[in-house]
Design an enzyme around this catalytic site. Sequence first.
Site, PDB file in Angstrom:
ATOM      1  N   SER A 123       0.829  -1.218   0.000  1.00  0.00           N
ATOM      2  CA  SER A 123       0.000   0.000   0.000  1.00  0.00           C
ATOM      3  C   SER A 123       0.860   1.264   0.000  1.00  0.00           C
ATOM      4  CB  SER A 123      -0.936  -0.005   1.213  1.00  0.00           C
ATOM      5  OG  SER A 123      -0.209  -0.187   2.408  1.00  0.00           O
ATOM      6  N   ASN A 168      -2.055  -2.870  13.049  1.00  0.00           N
ATOM      7  CA  ASN A 168      -3.515  -2.738  13.035  1.00  0.00           C
ATOM      8  C   ASN A 168      -3.977  -1.500  13.808  1.00  0.00           C
ATOM      9  OD1 ASN A 168      -3.230  -5.122  11.738  1.00  0.00           O
ATOM     10  ND2 ASN A 168      -4.135  -6.414  13.325  1.00  0.00           N
ATOM     11  N   HIS A 221     -40.714  23.285  -8.883  1.00  0.00           N
ATOM     12  CA  HIS A 221     -40.906  22.421 -10.067  1.00  0.00           C
ATOM     13  C   HIS A 221     -40.225  23.029 -11.300  1.00  0.00           C
ATOM     14  CE1 HIS A 221     -44.171  20.403  -7.738  1.00  0.00           C
ATOM     15  NE2 HIS A 221     -44.390  21.650  -7.327  1.00  0.00           N
ATOM     16  N   SER A 231     -15.645  25.324 -27.648  1.00  0.00           N
ATOM     17  CA  SER A 231     -15.837  24.050 -28.336  1.00  0.00           C
ATOM     18  C   SER A 231     -14.825  23.971 -29.471  1.00  0.00           C
ATOM     19  CB  SER A 231     -17.258  23.994 -28.882  1.00  0.00           C
ATOM     20  OG  SER A 231     -17.325  23.093 -29.961  1.00  0.00           O
ATOM     21  N   LYS A 260     -19.610  28.675 -28.775  1.00  0.00           N
ATOM     22  CA  LYS A 260     -19.822  28.041 -27.461  1.00  0.00           C
ATOM     23  C   LYS A 260     -18.975  28.625 -26.341  1.00  0.00           C
ATOM     24  CE  LYS A 260     -22.025  24.790 -26.501  1.00  0.00           C
ATOM     25  NZ  LYS A 260     -21.953  23.365 -26.850  1.00  0.00           N
ATOM     26  N   ASN A 267     -18.677  27.093 -22.589  1.00  0.00           N
ATOM     27  CA  ASN A 267     -19.224  26.008 -21.774  1.00  0.00           C
ATOM     28  C   ASN A 267     -18.836  26.124 -20.300  1.00  0.00           C
ATOM     29  OD1 ASN A 267     -20.266  24.832 -24.128  1.00  0.00           O
ATOM     30  ND2 ASN A 267     -18.346  23.747 -24.507  1.00  0.00           N
ATOM     31  N   GLU A 318     -19.804  21.854 -14.382  1.00  0.00           N
ATOM     32  CA  GLU A 318     -20.187  20.499 -14.802  1.00  0.00           C
ATOM     33  C   GLU A 318     -19.283  19.446 -14.166  1.00  0.00           C
ATOM     34  OE1 GLU A 318     -21.586  20.444 -19.251  1.00  0.00           O
ATOM     35  OE2 GLU A 318     -20.060  21.976 -19.031  1.00  0.00           O
ATOM     36  N   TYR A 345      -9.182  -6.848  12.531  1.00  0.00           N
ATOM     37  CA  TYR A 345      -8.570  -6.341  11.297  1.00  0.00           C
ATOM     38  C   TYR A 345      -8.593  -7.418  10.211  1.00  0.00           C
ATOM     39  CZ  TYR A 345      -5.338  -4.557   7.865  1.00  0.00           C
ATOM     40  OH  TYR A 345      -4.801  -4.130   6.687  1.00  0.00           O
ATOM     41  N   GLN A 363      -7.348  -2.332   4.078  1.00  0.00           N
ATOM     42  CA  GLN A 363      -6.343  -1.499   3.404  1.00  0.00           C
ATOM     43  C   GLN A 363      -7.004  -0.690   2.278  1.00  0.00           C
ATOM     44  OE1 GLN A 363      -2.180  -2.762   2.859  1.00  0.00           O
ATOM     45  NE2 GLN A 363      -2.692  -3.009   0.707  1.00  0.00           N
ATOM     46  N   LYS A 379      -8.188   3.386   2.437  1.00  0.00           N
ATOM     47  CA  LYS A 379      -7.429   4.612   2.207  1.00  0.00           C
ATOM     48  C   LYS A 379      -7.673   5.264   0.852  1.00  0.00           C
ATOM     49  CE  LYS A 379      -4.230   2.388   4.242  1.00  0.00           C
ATOM     50  NZ  LYS A 379      -5.157   1.723   5.191  1.00  0.00           N
TER      51      LYS A 379
END
Length: 458
Positions: free
Chosen positions: A22, A109, A155, A277, A283, A285, A290, A317, A322, A325
Amino acid sequence: MALWAGRFSKEIDAGVNAFNSSIAFDARMYRHDIQGSIAHAAMLGDCGIISKEDSKTIIEGLTAILADLDSGKLEFDPNAEDIHMFVEAELTKRYGDVGKRLHTSRSRNDQVALDLRLYLRDEIQEIRGLVEKLCAVLVKLAEQHTETVLPGYTHLQRAQPITFAHHILTYAFMLKRDFERIADAKKRMLSQCPIGSCALAGTTYDTDRYFEAEHLGFTGISLNSIDGVSDRDFCLELLSAFSILMMHLSRFSEEIILWSSWEFKFIELDDSFTTGSSIMPQKKNPDIAELVRGKTGRVYGDLMAMLTVLKGLPLAYNKDMQEDKESIFDAVDTVKQCLEVFPPMISGMKVLKDNMLAAAQKGFINATDLADYLTKKGIPFRTAYKISGQAVAYCIDNGLILETVPLDVYKSFCPDIDDDVYSAIDLLTCVRARVSAGGTGKDSVEKQIKIVSDFLSK
Ligand code: ARG
Protein backbone atom coordinates in the site's frame (compact mmCIF):
# COMPACT_ATOMS: atom_id res chain seq x y z
CA MET A 1 13.41 -10.12 3.79
CA ALA A 2 10.27 -8.50 5.22
CA LEU A 3 10.21 -7.40 8.87
CA TRP A 4 7.72 -10.17 9.57
CA ALA A 5 9.87 -12.81 7.84
CA GLY A 6 10.38 -14.99 10.97
CA ARG A 7 8.34 -18.03 10.01
CA PHE A 8 8.87 -17.75 6.29
CA SER A 9 11.48 -19.59 4.27
CA LYS A 10 10.79 -17.86 0.95
CA GLU A 11 10.75 -14.24 -0.12
CA ILE A 12 7.37 -12.88 -1.12
CA ASP A 13 6.66 -13.15 -4.85
CA ALA A 14 7.33 -9.81 -6.56
CA GLY A 15 3.90 -9.66 -8.16
CA VAL A 16 2.24 -10.57 -4.89
CA ASN A 17 4.23 -7.88 -3.14
CA ALA A 18 3.13 -5.29 -5.65
CA PHE A 19 -0.48 -6.37 -5.22
CA ASN A 20 -0.22 -6.44 -1.45
CA SER A 21 1.71 -3.23 -0.95
CA SER A 22 0.00 0.00 0.00
CA ILE A 23 3.03 2.28 0.03
CA ALA A 24 2.07 3.80 -3.31
CA PHE A 25 -0.90 5.45 -1.63
CA ASP A 26 -0.29 5.38 2.11
CA ALA A 27 3.05 7.17 1.80
CA ARG A 28 1.05 10.37 2.05
CA MET A 29 0.55 9.57 5.75
CA TYR A 30 4.27 9.51 6.54
CA ARG A 31 4.15 12.56 8.79
CA HIS A 32 1.29 11.12 10.78
CA ASP A 33 2.91 7.72 10.99
CA ILE A 34 6.05 9.27 12.42
CA GLN A 35 4.04 11.53 14.72
CA GLY A 36 2.28 8.43 16.10
CA SER A 37 5.54 6.52 16.46
CA ILE A 38 7.14 9.38 18.36
CA ALA A 39 4.27 9.38 20.85
CA HIS A 40 4.56 5.61 21.12
CA ALA A 41 8.30 5.73 21.77
CA ALA A 42 7.76 8.44 24.38
CA MET A 43 5.16 6.28 26.13
CA LEU A 44 7.39 3.20 26.03
CA GLY A 45 10.19 5.19 27.66
CA ASP A 46 7.90 6.86 30.19
CA CYS A 47 6.39 3.54 31.28
CA GLY A 48 9.81 1.86 31.54
CA ILE A 49 8.99 -0.63 28.77
CA ILE A 50 12.13 0.46 26.95
CA SER A 51 14.98 2.48 28.43
CA LYS A 52 14.75 6.25 28.48
CA GLU A 53 17.89 6.33 26.39
CA ASP A 54 16.45 4.11 23.66
CA SER A 55 13.25 6.11 23.69
CA LYS A 56 15.26 9.28 23.16
CA THR A 57 17.30 7.75 20.35
CA ILE A 58 14.17 6.50 18.60
CA ILE A 59 12.51 9.89 18.85
CA GLU A 60 15.59 11.62 17.48
CA GLY A 61 15.85 9.03 14.72
CA LEU A 62 12.21 9.43 13.73
CA THR A 63 12.58 13.19 13.74
CA ALA A 64 15.58 12.90 11.42
CA ILE A 65 13.71 10.53 9.09
CA LEU A 66 10.82 12.98 8.98
CA ALA A 67 13.17 15.82 8.04
CA ASP A 68 14.82 13.67 5.35
CA LEU A 69 11.45 12.72 3.87
CA ASP A 70 10.27 16.32 3.97
CA SER A 71 13.39 17.53 2.19
CA GLY A 72 13.36 14.69 -0.33
CA LYS A 73 16.75 13.44 0.86
CA LEU A 74 15.11 10.12 1.70
CA GLU A 75 12.87 8.53 -0.89
CA PHE A 76 10.10 6.03 -0.31
CA ASP A 77 10.96 2.47 -1.20
CA PRO A 78 8.29 1.37 -3.69
CA ASN A 79 8.89 -2.24 -2.66
CA ALA A 80 8.07 -1.59 0.99
CA GLU A 81 4.86 -3.22 2.13
CA ASP A 82 3.44 -0.03 3.55
CA ILE A 83 4.42 3.28 5.13
CA HIS A 84 4.58 1.75 8.61
CA MET A 85 7.06 -0.92 7.53
CA PHE A 86 9.06 1.58 5.55
CA VAL A 87 9.58 3.95 8.47
CA GLU A 88 10.40 1.16 10.89
CA ALA A 89 12.82 -0.46 8.45
CA GLU A 90 14.56 2.88 7.91
CA LEU A 91 14.84 3.43 11.65
CA THR A 92 16.33 -0.03 12.06
CA LYS A 93 18.70 0.58 9.17
CA ARG A 94 19.97 3.64 10.99
CA TYR A 95 19.92 2.49 14.62
CA GLY A 96 19.95 -1.34 14.57
CA ASP A 97 18.50 -2.98 17.67
CA VAL A 98 17.27 0.28 19.12
CA GLY A 99 15.06 0.79 16.06
CA LYS A 100 13.77 -2.74 16.48
CA ARG A 101 12.36 -1.81 19.90
CA LEU A 102 9.85 0.71 18.53
CA HIS A 103 7.18 -1.85 17.67
CA THR A 104 6.98 -3.21 21.25
CA SER A 105 3.34 -3.46 22.36
CA ARG A 106 2.00 -2.18 19.08
CA SER A 107 0.66 -3.63 15.86
CA ARG A 108 0.17 -2.17 12.42
CA ASN A 109 -3.51 -2.74 13.03
CA ASP A 110 -3.74 -0.07 15.70
CA GLN A 111 -1.01 1.95 14.02
CA VAL A 112 -2.92 2.34 10.78
CA ALA A 113 -6.15 3.15 12.62
CA LEU A 114 -4.25 5.91 14.39
CA ASP A 115 -2.41 7.25 11.33
CA LEU A 116 -5.57 7.59 9.33
CA ARG A 117 -7.19 9.61 12.09
CA LEU A 118 -4.19 11.91 12.42
CA TYR A 119 -4.06 12.37 8.66
CA LEU A 120 -7.77 13.14 8.44
CA ARG A 121 -7.56 15.60 11.31
CA ASP A 122 -5.19 17.73 9.22
CA GLU A 123 -7.26 17.38 6.07
CA ILE A 124 -10.44 18.31 7.92
CA GLN A 125 -8.73 21.48 9.08
CA GLU A 126 -8.00 22.39 5.48
CA ILE A 127 -11.46 21.48 4.27
CA ARG A 128 -13.05 23.56 7.00
CA GLY A 129 -10.97 26.53 5.89
CA LEU A 130 -12.10 26.05 2.31
CA VAL A 131 -15.75 25.77 3.30
CA GLU A 132 -15.40 29.00 5.25
CA LYS A 133 -13.80 30.73 2.31
CA LEU A 134 -16.63 29.75 0.00
CA CYS A 135 -19.19 30.82 2.59
CA ALA A 136 -17.49 34.21 2.86
CA VAL A 137 -17.69 34.67 -0.93
CA LEU A 138 -21.39 33.84 -0.83
CA VAL A 139 -22.02 36.35 1.95
CA LYS A 140 -20.23 39.04 -0.02
CA LEU A 141 -22.29 38.29 -3.10
CA ALA A 142 -25.50 38.28 -1.07
CA GLU A 143 -24.67 41.68 0.43
CA GLN A 144 -24.60 43.16 -3.07
CA HIS A 145 -27.95 41.72 -4.11
CA THR A 146 -30.49 42.23 -1.35
CA GLU A 147 -32.76 44.01 -3.84
CA THR A 148 -31.95 42.09 -7.01
CA VAL A 149 -35.21 40.43 -7.97
CA LEU A 150 -35.42 37.12 -9.79
CA PRO A 151 -38.07 34.46 -10.02
CA GLY A 152 -37.98 31.83 -7.33
CA TYR A 153 -38.91 28.42 -8.74
CA THR A 154 -40.74 25.34 -7.64
CA HIS A 155 -40.91 22.42 -10.07
CA LEU A 156 -38.61 24.64 -12.14
CA GLN A 157 -41.68 26.75 -12.88
CA ARG A 158 -41.62 30.42 -11.95
CA ALA A 159 -43.22 30.59 -8.52
CA GLN A 160 -42.70 33.77 -6.48
CA PRO A 161 -40.33 36.71 -6.63
CA ILE A 162 -37.26 36.41 -4.45
CA THR A 163 -34.00 38.28 -4.12
CA PHE A 164 -30.76 36.95 -5.46
CA ALA A 165 -29.24 37.43 -2.00
CA HIS A 166 -31.85 35.14 -0.51
CA HIS A 167 -31.22 32.48 -3.11
CA ILE A 168 -27.45 32.58 -2.72
CA LEU A 169 -27.65 32.47 1.07
CA THR A 170 -29.41 29.13 0.81
CA TYR A 171 -26.09 27.65 -0.22
CA ALA A 172 -24.32 29.39 2.65
CA PHE A 173 -26.68 27.73 5.10
CA MET A 174 -26.05 24.35 3.46
CA LEU A 175 -22.32 24.87 3.81
CA LYS A 176 -22.73 25.91 7.42
CA ARG A 177 -24.41 22.57 8.10
CA ASP A 178 -21.65 20.77 6.19
CA PHE A 179 -19.11 22.50 8.36
CA GLU A 180 -20.97 21.45 11.51
CA ARG A 181 -21.34 17.88 10.29
CA ILE A 182 -17.62 17.59 9.61
CA ALA A 183 -16.78 19.17 12.97
CA ASP A 184 -19.05 16.70 14.69
CA ALA A 185 -17.45 13.72 12.93
CA LYS A 186 -14.04 15.07 13.84
CA LYS A 187 -14.96 15.39 17.48
CA ARG A 188 -16.05 11.76 17.64
CA MET A 189 -13.02 10.61 15.65
CA LEU A 190 -10.68 12.29 18.09
CA SER A 191 -12.44 10.90 21.14
CA GLN A 192 -11.24 7.37 20.37
CA CYS A 193 -7.49 7.02 20.10
CA PRO A 194 -6.93 3.43 18.94
CA ILE A 195 -3.21 3.09 19.60
CA GLY A 196 -2.46 0.53 22.27
CA SER A 197 -5.25 -1.73 21.07
CA CYS A 198 -2.35 -3.64 19.51
CA ALA A 199 -3.26 -6.49 17.16
CA LEU A 200 -6.74 -6.77 18.70
CA ALA A 201 -6.54 -8.04 22.26
CA GLY A 202 -4.49 -5.39 24.02
CA THR A 203 -1.06 -6.17 25.45
CA THR A 204 0.68 -7.74 28.40
CA TYR A 205 2.89 -4.67 28.80
CA ASP A 206 1.95 -2.03 31.32
CA THR A 207 1.28 0.64 28.70
CA ASP A 208 -0.37 3.99 29.24
CA ARG A 209 -2.83 4.54 26.43
CA TYR A 210 -4.04 7.81 27.90
CA PHE A 211 -0.48 9.17 27.77
CA GLU A 212 -0.37 8.54 24.02
CA ALA A 213 -3.87 9.81 23.41
CA GLU A 214 -3.16 13.03 25.23
CA HIS A 215 0.20 13.43 23.55
CA LEU A 216 -1.47 13.18 20.15
CA GLY A 217 -4.31 15.56 20.96
CA PHE A 218 -7.11 13.02 21.37
CA THR A 219 -9.80 13.51 24.00
CA GLY A 220 -10.08 9.81 24.85
CA ILE A 221 -9.18 6.25 23.85
CA SER A 222 -11.12 3.50 22.09
CA LEU A 223 -12.45 1.62 25.10
CA ASN A 224 -12.55 -1.80 23.48
CA SER A 225 -9.35 -2.91 21.79
CA ILE A 226 -11.16 -5.06 19.22
CA ASP A 227 -13.30 -2.06 18.30
CA GLY A 228 -10.14 0.04 18.24
CA VAL A 229 -8.72 -1.91 15.30
CA SER A 230 -11.99 -2.85 13.56
CA ASP A 231 -13.65 0.53 13.47
CA ARG A 232 -13.71 2.71 10.37
CA ASP A 233 -16.89 4.58 11.29
CA PHE A 234 -14.94 7.83 11.26
CA CYS A 235 -14.18 7.30 7.57
CA LEU A 236 -17.80 6.53 6.83
CA GLU A 237 -19.00 9.57 8.74
CA LEU A 238 -16.62 11.83 6.91
CA LEU A 239 -17.43 10.27 3.55
CA SER A 240 -21.12 10.82 4.28
CA ALA A 241 -20.48 14.42 5.24
CA PHE A 242 -18.35 14.89 2.11
CA SER A 243 -21.05 13.31 -0.05
CA ILE A 244 -23.65 15.70 1.32
CA LEU A 245 -21.29 18.62 0.84
CA MET A 246 -20.69 17.53 -2.76
CA MET A 247 -24.43 17.18 -3.29
CA HIS A 248 -24.77 20.81 -2.25
CA LEU A 249 -22.01 21.92 -4.60
CA SER A 250 -23.60 19.84 -7.33
CA ARG A 251 -26.99 21.51 -6.93
CA PHE A 252 -25.28 24.86 -7.00
CA SER A 253 -23.35 23.81 -10.10
CA GLU A 254 -26.54 22.71 -11.78
CA GLU A 255 -28.02 26.17 -11.21
CA ILE A 256 -24.90 27.86 -12.48
CA ILE A 257 -25.12 25.74 -15.62
CA LEU A 258 -28.78 26.56 -16.09
CA TRP A 259 -28.32 30.24 -15.31
CA SER A 260 -25.55 30.60 -17.85
CA SER A 261 -27.62 29.05 -20.66
CA TRP A 262 -29.23 31.34 -23.23
CA GLU A 263 -32.60 30.17 -21.94
CA PHE A 264 -31.91 31.83 -18.57
CA LYS A 265 -28.92 34.15 -18.98
CA PHE A 266 -29.04 35.18 -15.33
CA ILE A 267 -25.27 35.09 -15.00
CA GLU A 268 -22.23 35.09 -17.17
CA LEU A 269 -19.22 33.13 -16.03
CA ASP A 270 -15.85 34.70 -16.41
CA ASP A 271 -14.01 33.57 -19.55
CA SER A 272 -11.28 32.10 -17.39
CA PHE A 273 -13.81 29.67 -15.89
CA THR A 274 -15.27 28.38 -19.13
CA THR A 275 -14.08 26.56 -22.23
CA GLY A 276 -14.88 26.75 -25.91
CA SER A 277 -15.84 24.05 -28.34
CA SER A 278 -13.43 22.58 -30.87
CA ILE A 279 -16.11 22.84 -33.58
CA MET A 280 -18.80 25.33 -32.51
CA PRO A 281 -17.25 28.80 -32.42
CA GLN A 282 -20.11 30.38 -30.46
CA LYS A 283 -19.82 28.04 -27.46
CA LYS A 284 -18.88 29.05 -23.96
CA ASN A 285 -19.22 26.01 -21.77
CA PRO A 286 -19.51 25.95 -17.97
CA ASP A 287 -17.11 22.99 -17.70
CA ILE A 288 -16.00 23.73 -14.18
CA ALA A 289 -19.50 23.61 -12.75
CA GLU A 290 -20.19 20.50 -14.80
CA LEU A 291 -17.07 18.81 -13.48
CA VAL A 292 -18.01 19.57 -9.89
CA ARG A 293 -21.42 18.05 -10.60
CA GLY A 294 -19.72 15.02 -12.14
CA LYS A 295 -17.20 14.59 -9.35
CA THR A 296 -20.06 14.38 -6.89
CA GLY A 297 -20.79 10.92 -8.31
CA ARG A 298 -17.21 10.01 -7.67
CA VAL A 299 -17.38 10.94 -3.98
CA TYR A 300 -20.64 9.01 -3.58
CA GLY A 301 -18.72 6.10 -5.13
CA ASP A 302 -16.04 6.45 -2.47
CA LEU A 303 -18.69 6.25 0.24
CA MET A 304 -20.30 3.21 -1.35
CA ALA A 305 -16.92 1.53 -1.78
CA MET A 306 -16.11 1.97 1.89
CA LEU A 307 -19.52 0.77 3.08
CA THR A 308 -19.23 -2.27 0.84
CA VAL A 309 -15.68 -3.12 1.88
CA LEU A 310 -16.75 -3.13 5.50
CA LYS A 311 -20.12 -4.81 5.33
CA GLY A 312 -19.08 -8.44 5.47
CA LEU A 313 -15.95 -8.19 7.55
CA PRO A 314 -15.58 -10.36 10.61
CA LEU A 315 -13.79 -8.79 13.57
CA ALA A 316 -11.11 -7.58 13.89
CA TYR A 317 -8.57 -6.34 11.30
CA ASN A 318 -8.78 -7.84 7.81
CA LYS A 319 -6.59 -6.88 4.90
CA ASP A 320 -9.69 -5.69 3.06
CA MET A 321 -9.41 -2.66 5.28
CA GLN A 322 -6.34 -1.50 3.40
CA GLU A 323 -8.88 -0.51 0.74
CA ASP A 324 -10.20 2.21 3.05
CA LYS A 325 -7.43 4.61 2.21
CA GLU A 326 -7.83 5.10 -1.51
CA SER A 327 -11.52 5.83 -1.07
CA ILE A 328 -11.07 8.39 1.64
CA PHE A 329 -8.00 9.93 -0.01
CA ASP A 330 -9.85 10.28 -3.28
CA ALA A 331 -12.82 11.88 -1.53
CA VAL A 332 -10.57 14.29 0.38
CA ASP A 333 -8.70 15.28 -2.79
CA THR A 334 -11.90 15.71 -4.78
CA VAL A 335 -13.70 17.74 -2.14
CA LYS A 336 -10.68 20.01 -1.77
CA GLN A 337 -10.33 20.52 -5.51
CA CYS A 338 -14.00 21.39 -5.86
CA LEU A 339 -13.96 23.74 -2.89
CA GLU A 340 -10.88 25.47 -4.25
CA VAL A 341 -12.33 26.06 -7.69
CA PHE A 342 -15.71 27.30 -6.51
CA PRO A 343 -15.02 30.65 -4.78
CA PRO A 344 -13.23 32.32 -7.72
CA MET A 345 -15.87 30.98 -10.10
CA ILE A 346 -18.58 32.64 -7.99
CA SER A 347 -16.79 35.91 -7.33
CA GLY A 348 -15.83 36.24 -11.00
CA MET A 349 -19.28 35.67 -12.45
CA LYS A 350 -21.36 38.56 -13.73
CA VAL A 351 -24.85 38.81 -12.27
CA LEU A 352 -27.22 39.92 -15.05
CA LYS A 353 -29.78 41.73 -12.92
CA ASP A 354 -31.86 43.01 -15.83
CA ASN A 355 -32.36 39.54 -17.20
CA MET A 356 -33.35 38.28 -13.77
CA LEU A 357 -35.89 41.07 -13.44
CA ALA A 358 -37.20 40.51 -16.98
CA ALA A 359 -37.73 36.83 -16.15
CA ALA A 360 -39.46 37.80 -12.93
CA GLN A 361 -41.83 40.02 -14.88
CA LYS A 362 -42.96 37.08 -16.93
CA GLY A 363 -44.79 34.15 -15.39
CA PHE A 364 -47.16 36.05 -13.09
CA ILE A 365 -45.07 35.37 -10.04
CA ASN A 366 -46.89 38.12 -8.15
CA ALA A 367 -50.22 36.30 -8.42
CA THR A 368 -49.93 35.24 -4.75
CA ASP A 369 -49.36 38.88 -3.85
CA LEU A 370 -52.50 39.89 -5.71
CA ALA A 371 -54.42 37.28 -3.73
CA ASP A 372 -52.81 38.53 -0.49
CA TYR A 373 -53.81 42.10 -1.44
CA LEU A 374 -57.44 41.01 -1.73
CA THR A 375 -57.26 38.99 1.46
CA LYS A 376 -56.08 42.06 3.31
CA LYS A 377 -59.23 43.80 2.01
CA GLY A 378 -61.29 41.20 3.86
CA ILE A 379 -61.88 38.71 1.04
CA PRO A 380 -61.38 35.07 2.14
CA PHE A 381 -58.10 33.68 0.76
CA ARG A 382 -59.69 30.93 -1.35
CA THR A 383 -61.93 33.49 -3.08
CA ALA A 384 -59.01 35.88 -3.50
CA TYR A 385 -56.97 33.03 -4.99
CA LYS A 386 -59.68 32.45 -7.59
CA ILE A 387 -59.94 36.12 -8.54
CA SER A 388 -56.17 36.31 -8.94
CA GLY A 389 -56.32 33.21 -11.14
CA GLN A 390 -58.95 34.88 -13.33
CA ALA A 391 -56.70 37.91 -13.70
CA VAL A 392 -53.82 35.62 -14.78
CA ALA A 393 -56.04 33.94 -17.37
CA TYR A 394 -57.09 37.35 -18.67
CA CYS A 395 -53.43 38.34 -19.01
CA ILE A 396 -52.58 35.18 -20.93
CA ASP A 397 -55.49 35.79 -23.35
CA ASN A 398 -54.60 39.45 -23.84
CA GLY A 399 -50.82 39.41 -23.79
CA LEU A 400 -50.60 41.40 -20.55
CA ILE A 401 -48.89 41.03 -17.19
CA LEU A 402 -50.62 41.65 -13.87
CA GLU A 403 -48.94 45.05 -13.59
CA THR A 404 -50.54 46.24 -16.90
CA VAL A 405 -54.13 45.08 -16.41
CA PRO A 406 -56.33 48.24 -16.51
CA LEU A 407 -58.11 49.13 -13.28
CA ASP A 408 -61.59 48.81 -14.82
CA VAL A 409 -60.76 45.26 -15.82
CA TYR A 410 -59.58 44.54 -12.28
CA LYS A 411 -62.80 46.05 -10.96
CA SER A 412 -64.80 43.73 -13.19
CA PHE A 413 -63.15 40.82 -11.37
CA CYS A 414 -63.61 42.38 -7.96
CA PRO A 415 -64.99 45.83 -7.14
CA ASP A 416 -62.75 46.01 -4.04
CA ILE A 417 -59.63 46.37 -6.17
CA ASP A 418 -58.35 49.96 -6.13
CA ASP A 419 -55.49 51.91 -7.59
CA ASP A 420 -53.20 50.74 -4.77
CA VAL A 421 -53.17 47.28 -6.34
CA TYR A 422 -50.31 48.34 -8.61
CA SER A 423 -47.92 49.13 -5.80
CA ALA A 424 -49.04 45.98 -3.97
CA ILE A 425 -48.05 43.76 -6.87
CA ASP A 426 -44.91 45.64 -7.83
CA LEU A 427 -42.16 43.01 -7.72
CA LEU A 428 -39.92 44.98 -5.40
CA THR A 429 -42.86 45.58 -3.06
CA CYS A 430 -43.56 41.87 -3.17
CA VAL A 431 -40.06 40.89 -2.08
CA ARG A 432 -39.73 43.73 0.43
CA ALA A 433 -42.95 42.67 2.10
CA ARG A 434 -41.77 39.13 2.82
CA VAL A 435 -40.18 39.92 6.14
CA SER A 436 -41.21 36.76 7.95
CA ALA A 437 -38.25 35.08 9.64
CA GLY A 438 -36.11 33.46 6.95
CA GLY A 439 -38.06 35.21 4.18
CA THR A 440 -36.83 37.02 1.09
CA GLY A 441 -37.45 40.59 2.34
CA LYS A 442 -34.42 42.83 2.79
CA ASP A 443 -34.62 42.98 6.61
CA SER A 444 -34.98 39.26 6.86
CA VAL A 445 -32.16 38.59 4.41
CA GLU A 446 -29.90 40.99 6.29
CA LYS A 447 -30.51 38.96 9.43
CA GLN A 448 -29.55 35.82 7.53
CA ILE A 449 -26.37 37.48 6.31
CA LYS A 450 -25.54 38.35 9.91
CA ILE A 451 -26.10 34.78 11.07
CA VAL A 452 -23.66 33.43 8.49
CA SER A 453 -21.15 36.25 9.09
CA ASP A 454 -21.23 35.66 12.86
CA PHE A 455 -20.68 31.98 12.25
CA LEU A 456 -17.70 32.76 10.03
CA SER A 457 -16.12 35.11 12.54
CA LYS A 458 -16.35 32.53 15.33
N1 ARG B 1 -1.14 -1.50 5.02
C1 ARG B 1 -2.08 -1.99 5.98
C2 ARG B 1 -3.40 -1.22 5.84
O1 ARG B 1 -3.39 -0.21 5.24
C3 ARG B 1 -1.57 -1.76 7.35
C4 ARG B 1 -2.06 -2.73 8.39
C5 ARG B 1 -1.63 -4.09 8.05
N2 ARG B 1 -1.77 -4.99 9.11
C6 ARG B 1 -1.52 -6.27 8.94
N3 ARG B 1 -1.61 -7.03 9.97
N4 ARG B 1 -1.28 -6.79 7.78
O2 ARG B 1 -4.44 -1.63 6.31
